[in-house]
Write an enzyme that holds these catalytic residues in place. Structure first.
Site, short mmCIF file in Angstrom:
data_model
loop_
_atom_site.label_atom_id
_atom_site.label_comp_id
_atom_site.label_asym_id
_atom_site.label_seq_id
_atom_site.Cartn_x
_atom_site.Cartn_y
_atom_site.Cartn_z
N SER A 277 32.62 18.47 -0.50
CA SER A 277 31.82 18.42 0.74
C SER A 277 32.17 19.50 1.75
O SER A 277 31.54 19.58 2.82
CB SER A 277 31.95 17.04 1.39
OG SER A 277 31.21 16.10 0.66
N LYS B 2 29.25 21.51 2.90
CA LYS B 2 28.37 21.15 4.02
C LYS B 2 28.61 22.02 5.25
O LYS B 2 27.78 22.04 6.16
CB LYS B 2 28.53 19.67 4.33
CG LYS B 2 27.98 18.80 3.20
CD LYS B 2 28.44 17.36 3.24
CE LYS B 2 27.93 16.63 2.01
NZ LYS B 2 28.54 15.31 1.81
N SER C 166 29.59 13.05 6.49
CA SER C 166 29.33 13.75 5.23
C SER C 166 28.08 13.22 4.54
O SER C 166 28.04 13.07 3.31
CB SER C 166 30.55 13.64 4.30
OG SER C 166 30.69 14.78 3.50
#
Length: 309
Positions: free
Chosen positions: A73, A76, A133
């Site tokens: 993640s 992101k 997230s």
């Protein structure tokens, strides 16, 4: 000539006074502390790590900094900065569709809590991608910007190349595992160095808690929390504090964290990947960040004390 000289001095003084709270103070502060040449970052949980000065990008310590990792993640970070740069109106509302949620439950993707048919502000999607997230937030941003996640991934890769991320390839906006979705901790540090120059990005990543506006599905909005700050009991480190960060985890990537801190007037970026442990109740990556930032502060204090003797 004397009058011109005096006038220049007066103008410079006025510029300094006006800009004192807009970066001039920090610019002067960097000359008041000793320059670190390197910091020992060994003995941590993560097998891949890099410590970088935010200003200038000097590497102060690295462990397998150029080895390929799965960024999970931390991906992101790129999704959010592109959302900020590519969308003109961050107050615009986007309607989330069923297609944006396809496969997320099956893949165990983390979500912020929005639902199909919900009308959500772009700004809330940006916070939703960064703090909890939320995968649905990333896909909504990707589809809105590029029409599809595949086309958005191409945009991500073009941006990565432009930033000098020399060994990075993105396949999606979320960081869900794909063998061809990879980066290095050094490349992620380069990305973070770029992103924290953006005021909107900083506002988002430095936030511990965010409540959305009212939507057609959630009349009270949604409140979500930073996956880093909720596991960081105290952001204070020697000589400063941890300002923000983005965690990541998949079983293939291990625990990952891209963070930045201000210590004695300078900002530092620390990126780690591959820390072992389960997904639940395990924070080795956060422990690593606290450990290394404390070492940075201790090293600066030692040099400052030496210079006084």
């Amino acid at each position: 000539m004397l009058c011109v000289f005096v006038e220049v001095i007066v103008i410079c003084a006025m510029v300094i006074m006006v800009g004192w709270d807009k970066g001039v103070k920090e610019w002067f502060a960097q000359f008041e502390q000793p320059v670190l040449r390197e910091v020992d970052i060994t003995g941590i949980n993560s097998p891949d790590a890099v410590l970088m000065q935010a200003r200038g990008g000097k590497i102060l310590g690295e462990i397998n900094g150029e080895e390929r990792i799965y960024p999970a993640s931390m991906t992101k970070i790129m999704t959010v900065i592109l959302g900020i740069e590519e969308l003109d109106d961050l107050e615009e509302k986007i309607t989330l569709t069923d297609d944006m949620f396809a496969g997320l439950y099956e893949e165990g993707a983390t979500q912020a809590g929005f639902q199909p048919g919900e009308e959500v502000r772009v700004m809330d999607l940006l916070y939703g991608a960064m703090l909890p997230s939320g995968a649905e937030c990333c896909i909504a941003l990707a589809d809105t910007i590029s029409g599809s996640e595949a086309d958005f991934a191409e945009l991500m890769n073009k941006k990565a190349k432009k930033l000098g991320m020399v060994d990075t390839h993105f396949c999606d906006s979320t960081g869900l595992h794909d063998p061809d979705h990879y980066s290095t901790v050094k490349d992620i540090a380069v990305l973070m160095k770029y992103c924290i120059k953006n005021d909107t990005f900083r506002e988002i990543i430095e936030t511990a808690r965010h409540s959305t506006g009212i939507t057609n599905v959630h009349p009270d909005g949604i409140t979500y929390y930073s996956t880093m700050f909720k596991n960081l009991s105290d952001s204070t480190v020697t000589g400063g504090k941890i300002l923000g960060g983005k965690t990541g985890y998949t079983s293939e990537a291990g625990h990952c964290l891209a963070s930045f801190a201000e210590i004695e007037g300078r900002e530092y970026i620390f990126v780690t990947a591959g820390a072992p442990g389960s997904e639940v109740n395990n924070i080795p990556h956060i422990q690593d960040a606290v450990t290394v930032y404390n070492r940075v502060g201790a090293a600066i204090e030692e040099k400052m004390n030496d210079s006084k003797e």
